[in-house]
Design a protein around this motif. Structure first.
Motif, mmCIF file in Angstrom:
data_model
loop_
_atom_site.group_PDB
_atom_site.id
_atom_site.type_symbol
_atom_site.label_atom_id
_atom_site.label_comp_id
_atom_site.label_asym_id
_atom_site.label_seq_id
_atom_site.Cartn_x
_atom_site.Cartn_y
_atom_site.Cartn_z
ATOM 1 N N LEU A 145 -82.938 -14.697 -48.341
ATOM 2 C CA LEU A 145 -82.044 -15.735 -48.864
ATOM 3 C C LEU A 145 -82.449 -17.114 -48.354
ATOM 4 N N ILE A 146 -82.766 -17.188 -47.064
ATOM 5 C CA ILE A 146 -83.189 -18.456 -46.471
ATOM 6 C C ILE A 146 -84.494 -18.941 -47.113
ATOM 7 N N PHE A 190 -83.864 -20.235 -50.589
ATOM 8 C CA PHE A 190 -83.157 -21.517 -50.536
ATOM 9 C C PHE A 190 -84.113 -22.649 -50.159
ATOM 10 N N TYR A 213 -86.325 -23.536 -52.997
ATOM 11 C CA TYR A 213 -85.622 -24.390 -53.964
ATOM 12 C C TYR A 213 -85.551 -25.830 -53.474
ATOM 13 N N LEU A 214 -85.220 -26.016 -52.190
ATOM 14 C CA LEU A 214 -85.118 -27.357 -51.625
ATOM 15 C C LEU A 214 -86.460 -28.090 -51.648
ATOM 16 N N LYS A 253 -83.975 -23.246 -59.799
ATOM 17 C CA LYS A 253 -82.781 -22.469 -59.446
ATOM 18 C C LYS A 253 -82.917 -21.023 -59.926
ATOM 19 N N ALA A 286 -85.447 -19.221 -57.754
ATOM 20 C CA ALA A 286 -84.917 -18.839 -56.444
ATOM 21 C C ALA A 286 -84.091 -17.562 -56.557
#
Length: 263
Positions: free
Chosen positions: A11-12, A15, A18-19, A25, A28
């Motif tokens: 998950l990290i 994320f 994506y950042l 989106k 991800a």
């Protein structure tokens, strides 16, 4: 508890991707699904292979990005991966992970590693090969073409493809304590996936011509105008080529593993 920790790490990673604009989106979300499934089937070692592929390919896509801008203009999509690009490269590994859970056979592990080696080989070839000072050679008519043209090869790109597959094979051998022969199968068929990708890109993948700038592109629209279809099948884009080449390479690798190597 250990699996929950690795899922949290997935998950990290998604994320952060994506950042950092490495993933859209949708990309991800697809990466999370792929990562979770691979973790369930092959644990942290499987995630290590996936993570190496994603990290190395993402870094290479950003390396000398300005120099690659004209090349990216030919492609349907940029370096930020959407869900289709994630599935094209990670869908099969996730599928083989699920099959390994249901049918714990070594053939699904071999197929899993070959698909990642194939995806890594093709990505390194594209990202590094595009920086070659010499124009690549089209395997369709053996003439020099513009960098970034599908179905073309260069010496630098081929060397990168070899190293891309070899790196995955070595990591798999070290993390899973594989024999040299198994590692070599992963390496050879991973590189074969890149060759198959080049062949499919040359003879089947769709290409268009922009009526404004006369550039050969992979998109239906360019320079805000509808492009003209010039070759290939209109349903066969780069994502489908990537998926198909990985599938063919893993199938051939498994057949060799079972019939010749005695797996």
């Amino acid at each position: 508890m250990k699996e929950l920790i690795f899922i949290f790490l997935v998950l990290i990673a998604a994320f952060l991707g994506y950042l950092l604009q490495l993933l859209t989106k949708s990309g991800a979300i697809a990466a999370i699904v792929v990562g979770v499934l691979i973790n369930l089937g092959f644990g942290w070692r499987g995630l290590l292979l996936l993570g190496f592929f994603f990290t190395s390919s993402s870094l290479l896509s950003k390396y000398k990005k300005k120099q690659k801008q004209q090349i990216e203009a030919r492609h349907e999509k940029g370096s930020t991966r959407d869900w289709q690009q994630v599935v094209a490269n990670g869908g099969l590994p996730a599928l083989f992970s699920v099959l390994f859970i249901i049918f714990p056979s070594p053939i699904f592990f071999i197929a899993f590693t070959i698909t990642i080696a194939s995806a890594n080989s093709d990505t390194w070839a594209s990202e590094i090969g595009s920086l070659s000072k010499r124009r690549p050679l089209s395997i369709q008519h053996f003439k020099q073409v513009e960098p970034g043209t599908s179905g073309a090869m260069s010496f630098l790109g081929t060397f990168a493809a070899i190293m891309g597959s070899f790196s995955i094979a070595i990591i798999a051998m070290l993390s899973y304590s594989l024999s040299f022969s198994t590692m070599f199968i992963i390496f050879v068929f991973g590189f074969l996936g890149n060759i198959l990708d080049t062949l499919l890109g040359a003879f089947i993948q769709v290409t268009y011509r922009c009526p404004s700038c006369d550039m050969v592109v992979e998109s239906k629209w360019h320079c805000n105008r509808k492009t003209v279809h010039i070759s290939g099948n209109t349903i066969v884009n780069n994502d489908l080529v990537n998926l198909s080449s990985c599938a063919l390479a893993s199938l051939l690798g498994v057949l060799f593993f079972v019939t010749v190597a005695g797996g």
